[in-house]
Design an enzyme around this catalytic site. Structure first.
Site, PDB file in Angstrom:
ATOM      1  CG  HIS A  97      -0.593   0.009   2.516  1.00  7.82           C
ATOM      2  ND1 HIS A  97      -0.361   1.186   3.196  1.00  7.82           N
ATOM      3  CD2 HIS A  97      -0.343  -0.985   3.400  1.00  7.82           C
ATOM      4  CE1 HIS A  97      -0.007   0.904   4.441  1.00  7.82           C
ATOM      5  NE2 HIS A  97       0.025  -0.404   4.587  1.00  7.82           N
ATOM      6  CG  ASP A 149       2.116   0.160   8.008  1.00  2.68           C
ATOM      7  OD1 ASP A 149       1.818  -0.310   6.897  1.00  2.68           O
ATOM      8  OD2 ASP A 149       1.296   0.286   8.925  1.00  2.68           O
ATOM      9  CD  GLU A 199      -3.518  -1.831   5.190  1.00  4.65           C
ATOM     10  OE1 GLU A 199      -3.677  -2.878   5.824  1.00  4.65           O
ATOM     11  OE2 GLU A 199      -3.040  -0.821   5.714  1.00  4.65           O
ATOM     12  CD  GLU A 200      -1.939   1.829   7.567  1.00  2.81           C
ATOM     13  OE1 GLU A 200      -2.760   1.375   8.380  1.00  2.81           O
ATOM     14  OE2 GLU A 200      -0.748   1.463   7.532  1.00  2.81           O
ATOM     15  CG  ASP A 219       0.959  -3.815   5.007  1.00  2.00           C
ATOM     16  OD1 ASP A 219       1.807  -3.030   5.472  1.00  2.00           O
ATOM     17  OD2 ASP A 219      -0.262  -3.670   5.188  1.00  2.00           O
ATOM     18  CG  HIS A 270      -0.332   2.339  12.577  1.00  2.00           C
ATOM     19  ND1 HIS A 270      -1.602   1.849  12.709  1.00  2.00           N
ATOM     20  CD2 HIS A 270       0.138   1.828  11.412  1.00  2.00           C
ATOM     21  CE1 HIS A 270      -1.899   1.066  11.676  1.00  2.00           C
ATOM     22  NE2 HIS A 270      -0.844   1.035  10.874  1.00  2.00           N
TER      23      HIS A 270
HETATM   24 ZN    ZN Z   1       0.426  -1.404   6.355  1.00  2.00          ZN
END
Ligand code: ZN
Length: 464
Positions: free
Chosen positions: A268, A280, A314-315, A342, A412
């Site tokens: 992503h 990420d 995606e998030e 991922d 994140h």
């Molecule tokens: Zn991810």
């Protein structure tokens, strides 16, 4: 050559679905470390890529330009994404009797509603499960619900992630004023770790934030002493209009013999906005791009088409996954395998496969050249959010298992930045990914279809 020798030579060829020299060439090329340079370019020059933001738009243009520079045909497929914007965010523990106020480290969860201007103040109710919120009923009304958990290592993420995803909506249903979720993190330097939260259509969105682990523990200790009141200011909100135009980036190397059979490899392109999305999922993007670069550099194309998809959002909504699935259905695309990267930038530890009977054995033969990287062990598993709709069409999934012991230290959070990535580990993961992608696209036979998932599709719009 005598007929017997010719037959013997053909038998040797038939026993080798893919020439071993291809494996050496592909892994050797990946180990040169171009993936690390691609990742540095994405994270340093584009940076954070929250869907709907200028950063995400820049990432789409960056990826298109990258493929063009490589001479690989590329297109964009339009997607409407949630356009959620972060605003001001702060919180404090209001002075309990005989105590002093304390600031709390918070960050809004994606799709959070804003607090009223100036914030809100409410008493905190601590829970550890969705069932506990439901059982508390009216006691939650007007309160801030604090979701505690005991995630200690990467394996605890799956169990605790439901609190972040569904906790705020469960609190909203009981009339809560707001929700705080202890960060899903395995290390903490008092950083909150964001992530999306889901309010089903028609349900009231409430202000929802992640709280640094240290501050979740502070509130827990204070609650043991008596009532605790927190003031929360969150500006994060859906924009007006709430959806923004964006795109998946799709590039492909056409197969020489069976161009209509497609092996799709994805990652992503969007990221959270707090860091620069290096692990990420910048790492996954770099693995996919370097795989395409390497495949395009081979002396001949693979038998089947190798298609890269950089999915959007995606998030915070996964609309890119749904849009790709719908576009493939409309086009009648025949996917023969799907891979998604991922899981960060850690070294490869093996291969995971979800396929029909005989799939593991077939992949074990393909993965043999990865023994030197310690990545040839094949187990059942794998997949990912963005390729998950393809399960309903039976498409076999393959993943490179990676070392993730530190992944949730940074995931994140503002600490998800390029410096966390070990170039050798990323190059090794890329080597394993690139080789398996090539092997799937170039082998004589395709993997057996995976059985249909038992759970219904998670997306609302299309049915397979
Ligand atoms: Zn991810």
């Amino acid at each position: 050559m005598s007929p017997a020798a010719a037959i013997a030579a053909l038998c040797v060829l038939a026993a080798q679905p893919v020439a071993p020299s291809d494996a050496a060439r592909i892994t050797g090329e990946a180990l040169r470390g171009e993936s690390h340079r691609i990742l540095s370019d994405l994270t340093d020059r584009v940076g954070a890529r929250l869907a709907g933001s200028p950063g995400a738009d820049a990432a789409v243009l960056w990826a298109v330009e990258w493929f063009r520079t490589q001479g690989i045909p590329v297109r964009v497929e339009p997607v409407l994404v949630n356009h959620w914007v972060r605003g001001e965010e702060r919180a404090e523990l209001i002075a309990p009797k005989g105590g002093r106020p304390q600031p709390l480290a918070v960050t809004a969860l994606g799709m959070s509603a804003p607090t009223p201007p100036g914030g809100l103040a409410a008493e905190v109710v601590e829970v550890r499960s969705l069932e506990e919120v439901a059982a508390l009923g009216v006691k939650v009304k007007g309160r801030i619900v604090l979701f505690q958990h005991d995630m200690k290592d990467a394996s605890g993420y799956g169990k605790s992630a439901g609190l972040r995803m569904r906790g705020p909506a469960a609190a909203s249903r009981q009339g809560a004023a707001a929700a705080l979720v202890r960060s899903l993190s395995t290390a903490s330097f008092r950083l909150p770790h964001t992530g999306t939260t889901f309010f089903p259509p028609g349900e009231r969105a409430i202000p929802a934030a992640a709280l640094a682990v240290e501050d979740a523990e502070l509130l827990h200790r204070m609650l043991a002493r008596g009532p605790v009141t927190v003031r929360l200011v969150l500006g994060g909100r859906l924009a007006d209009p709430p959806l923004a135009p964006s795109a998946n980036v799709v590039a492909e190397i056409r197969g020489a013999e069976k161009p209509d059979e497609v092996v799709v490899i994805g990652a992503h392109l969007d990221s959270w906005d707090l860091g620069t999305g290096a692990i990420d999922d910048g790492a996954g993007v770099a693995m996919v791009l370097d795989t395409m670069r390497i495949a395009a550099s081979m002396p001949r194309p693979p038998r089947r088409t190798l298609r890269a998809v950089l999915f959007m959002n995606e998030e915070n909504g996964a609309e890119g996954a749904v849009a790709y699935h719908e576009a493939s259905l409309a086009a009648g695309t025949r996917h023969v395998a799907a891979m998604e990267a991922d899981s960060g930038a850690g070294r490869p530890t093996g291969i995971e496969v979800t396929a029909g009977q005989g799939g593991v054995a077939a992949v074990r033969a393909m993965a043999a050249p990865l023994a030197a990287l310690g990545a040839s062990e094949v187990v059942v598993g794998g997949g990912g959010v963005d390729i998950s709709p393809l399960a309903y069409a039976g498409v076999p999934f393959l993943s490179v298992a990676q070392e993730t012991s530190r992944y949730f230290d940074w995931h994140h959070s503002a600490a998800d930045t390029f410096d966390k990535v070990d170039p050798r580990a990323l190059a090794e993961a890329t080597a394993a990914f690139a080789w398996m992608a090539w092997a799937l696209a170039d082998s004589q036979a395709v993997l057996p279809s995976q059985p249909a998932p038992k759970q219904p599709p998670w997306w609302n719009r299309a049915s397979p």
